[in-house]
Structures are given as structure tokens and as C-alpha cells.
Design an enzyme around this catalytic site. Structure first.
Site, short mmCIF file in Angstrom:
data_model
loop_
_atom_site.label_atom_id
_atom_site.label_comp_id
_atom_site.label_asym_id
_atom_site.label_seq_id
_atom_site.Cartn_x
_atom_site.Cartn_y
_atom_site.Cartn_z
N GLY A 9 37.88 2.42 41.73
CA GLY A 9 39.17 2.06 40.20
C GLY A 9 38.89 1.25 39.36
O GLY A 9 38.53 0.07 39.41
N GLY A 11 40.52 -0.14 37.24
CA GLY A 11 41.98 -0.38 36.28
C GLY A 11 41.85 -1.60 36.08
O GLY A 11 41.13 -2.24 36.11
N TRP A 13 42.77 -4.80 37.65
CA TRP A 13 42.20 -5.64 39.12
C TRP A 13 40.95 -5.07 39.07
O TRP A 13 40.50 -5.68 39.87
CB TRP A 13 43.21 -5.44 39.61
CG TRP A 13 43.12 -6.12 40.87
CD1 TRP A 13 43.70 -6.22 42.24
CD2 TRP A 13 42.60 -7.95 41.45
NE1 TRP A 13 43.63 -7.64 43.44
CE2 TRP A 13 43.16 -7.96 42.30
CE3 TRP A 13 42.18 -8.58 39.80
CZ2 TRP A 13 42.31 -9.44 42.67
CZ3 TRP A 13 41.52 -9.80 40.95
CH2 TRP A 13 41.68 -10.18 41.62
N GLY A 14 40.62 -4.08 39.68
CA GLY A 14 39.26 -3.53 39.92
C GLY A 14 38.41 -4.00 39.21
O GLY A 14 37.26 -4.47 39.55
N LYS A 192 56.90 -7.61 46.55
CA LYS A 192 57.19 -9.11 45.61
C LYS A 192 57.34 -7.96 43.85
O LYS A 192 57.76 -7.90 43.29
CB LYS A 192 55.71 -9.68 45.60
CG LYS A 192 54.33 -8.90 45.04
CD LYS A 192 54.28 -8.50 43.50
CE LYS A 192 52.52 -8.16 43.22
NZ LYS A 192 52.70 -8.04 42.69
#
Length: 335
Positions: A9, A11, A13-14, A192
């Protein structure tokens, strides 16, 4: 095993997580779904779609072939949208090393099954739960890519694997803590997102700090109620994977769920908000699964219920506010 790490991944965060691993001394291969993105990361050392200003360390490579990334990897980091995990992982399973540690960066609950991401991994990969480690906390990718000080929680039932992941991501700017409460850490990260949608809606509607503080604290209360019903340690929700992640996701304009919520609070439809943000707001889909999970366990989650109605039933946010404020009076702490 070769000892290298696969990050599946590419994205925000990846990509940031690949940098963390490399800065901690690991060799990393990132799988990007789109071949041009993989090529740009490999040749120009930048991800043109996410965090384009970040120059990737030399230890980071990229590929459009998931098998190339996975083969021989000691750690396999899963960083795909939560609702695509099962389908993707089913294709990758034959290529996993028999003793690889599977690391989940995903914060969601699967639609239909109401399973947490670690449960989906166990079921789909056919592995025992101790093979899975969850990373959760206040991890806004642009700030971490800029090496601003941050912390996270590494949750797993096998202390050795949790420590392995902790060691693999410890850098001067990123401080990981271990925890054995996988349930609590995953629920904190999933719920969250829903509360951040509510926070964004309230912000766009012009409500002030009292309202926003109420949403965060009562949102944390309903998260903890669900967590306790599922066997989580309530103390977890006072930590990084609970309050920490909630505060970051609600208060930061970098947080995609809060930003998505602001679009809804301005009266935009779900489709208009999606077109404007151009990123996955996990809370939009997860609110359905979290609502179903709460109902199955007899847990009241009024904020989650109203967000589901706004997102999926077209409820006017102003009516949702009236509904929340007119609920029967209760003690602050109740079963």
C-alpha cells in the site's frame, strides 16, 4: 527469510511508514497498486500521489508486483483501505513466508462481518492471532514524514513479535510503545474515525470548543463502552491508541475524516465530499459496521448512530444535533 520488509500500500501512511522502517535500518519494498507510482518511487524516490515533497531514503524500493514485494519478507505491513483487505490478502497469502509477522496499519471494521482488521487477517491468511501485530495511535503521515516527534502503539499477543516491530520502527522522531490489548487498540483506531467525522461536521456548522470537547469526550466514552463489551482493557482508551489518536484526528486539519466531516457540515452530499477530498475517509464506511457491532452487543453509541444517519440516510446534521441533545438524561458513567 531475507529480513527485508514489505509494505503493501502506497498511500500517505504506507509511504511514511516505509520511511520510518528505512530510517530505523530496515530494507523496504513498497507495493503500489498503480505501476506509474511504483516507478516514480523507485526512479525519482518520490510518491507523486501522496506526500510528493518527501524524498524517500535509499533503503526504500518500490514495485507494482505484490509477489516481488512479499517474497522472503520477514515483516509484511498491510496498508490498504480496510474494506479491500480481504480481497487483496486472499491473493497474497500463497506468497507469504510461513513465519512472517503480519503488521496491520489499517483502522476500520469490515462491513458485513463486523470483524476487526486483525480478525480479517487471521481468517483470510489462515494464521494464528499471535502472528499479527497492530500499529495504532496519533500518526498523521505528513507530520511524521517531516520527522516531527510522534509516538505509536505496537499491539500484539506475542511479545517477541511486538518487540520485533517496535525495534524495526524506532527512530529519533518516532517512539513506539508495546501493548498486548489488540482489541482496544484496533477499536480506538476505528471508532475515532467516526468521531472525527462528527467533529468536522460540528466545526463546519460553527460550533465552538464546548461542543467539540463534548464530542471528543463522549465519543471516547462510547468507544470504551464498546471496547469493554468486546474484552478490551479500558485503560487502553486513555492512551495513545485511544485518546491520543482521537485528539489528533479531531483537532488536525490534516486528518481526512475531520476534513470529510467539514464538507458534510457545510451541507455537501456524500458524493460531493468524496470528490472534494479525493481520499478514503475510513469512518464513512466503518460507521455502518461499528453501529452493527454495537447493536449486536447491546452497546449504546449515539454519536456513531447519528453519523451513520448523516452519511448513509441523508439526515440533516442539524437534526442529528437536536437528536443527540434531546436524549434522556443519564449519569456520565453507566453500563
Amino acid at each position: 527469510m531475507s529480513g527485508h520488509v514489505a509494505v503493501l500500500g502506497a498511500g500517505s501512511w504506507g509511504t511514511a511508514f516505509a520511511k520510518i522502517l528505512a530510517d530505523a535500518g530496515r530494507d523496504v519494498t513498497v507495493w503500489a497498486r498503480r505501476a506509474p507510482v511504483a516507478e516514480a518511487m523507485r526512479v525519482h524516490r518520490r510518491n507523486p500521489e501522496y506526500l510528493p515533497e518527501l524524498l524517500l531514503p535509499d533503503r526504500v524500493s518500490a514495485t507494482g508486483d505484490p509477489v516481488e514485494a512479499i517474497t522472503g519478507a520477514e515483516l509484511v505491513v498491510l496498508a490498504v483501505p480496510s474494506q479491500t483487505l480481504r480481497g487483496n490478502l486472499a491473493e497474497w497469502v500463497p506468497h507469504l513466508h510461513p513465519d512472517a509477522t503480519l503488521v496491520s496499519l489499517m483502522k476500520g471494521i469490515e462491513l458485513g462481518t463486523t470483524k476487526r482488521m486483525s480478525e480479517v487477517i487471521v481468517e483470510t491468511a489462515g494464521v494464528t492471532g499471535d502472528r499479527v501485530v497492530v500499529v495504532s495511535g496519533p500518526n498523521l503521515a505528513p507530520e511524521i514524514a517531516a520527522e516531527q516527534p510522534a509516538a505509536t502503539v505496537v499491539a500484539g499477543t506475542d511479545p517477541g513479535r511486538a518487540t520485533l516491530v517496535q525495534t524495526s520502527i524506532r527512530t529519533p522522531y518516532f517512539r513506539p510503545y508495546t501493548n498486548d490489548d489488540v482489541i482496544g487498540c484496533e477499536l480506538g483506531g476505528a471508532v475515532k474515525n467516526v468521531i472525527a467525522l462528527a467533529y468536522g461536521i460540528a466545526t463546519a456548522m460553527g460550533f465552538g470548543d464546548n461542543t467539540r470537547a463534548m464530542l471528543m469526550t463522549r465519543g471516547l466514552a462510547e468507544t470504551a463502552r464498546l471496547g469493554v463489551a468486546l474484552g478490551a482493557d479500558p485503560i487502553t482508551f486513555a492512551g495513545l491508541a485511544g485518546m491520543g489518536d482521537l485528539v489528533a484526528s479531531c483537532s488536525s486539519p490534516l486528518a481526512r475524516n475531520r476534513t470529510f466531516g467539514e464538507h458534510l457540515g457545510r451541507g455537501e452530499t456524500l458524493e460531493q465530499a468524496q470528490a472534494a477530498t479525493r481520499q478514503t475517509a475510513e469512518g464513512v464506511k466503518s460507521c455502518l459496521a461499528i453501529r452493527d457491532l454495537a447493536r449486536a452487543h447491546g452497546v449504546e453509541m449515539p454519536i456513531t448512530e447519528q453519523i451513520e444517519r448523516i452519511c448513509h440516510e441523508g439526515m440533516d446534521p442539524r437534526l442529528a444535533v437536536d437528536t443527540l441533545m434531546s436524549r434522556t438524561a443519564k449519569p456520565e458513567s453507566y453500563e
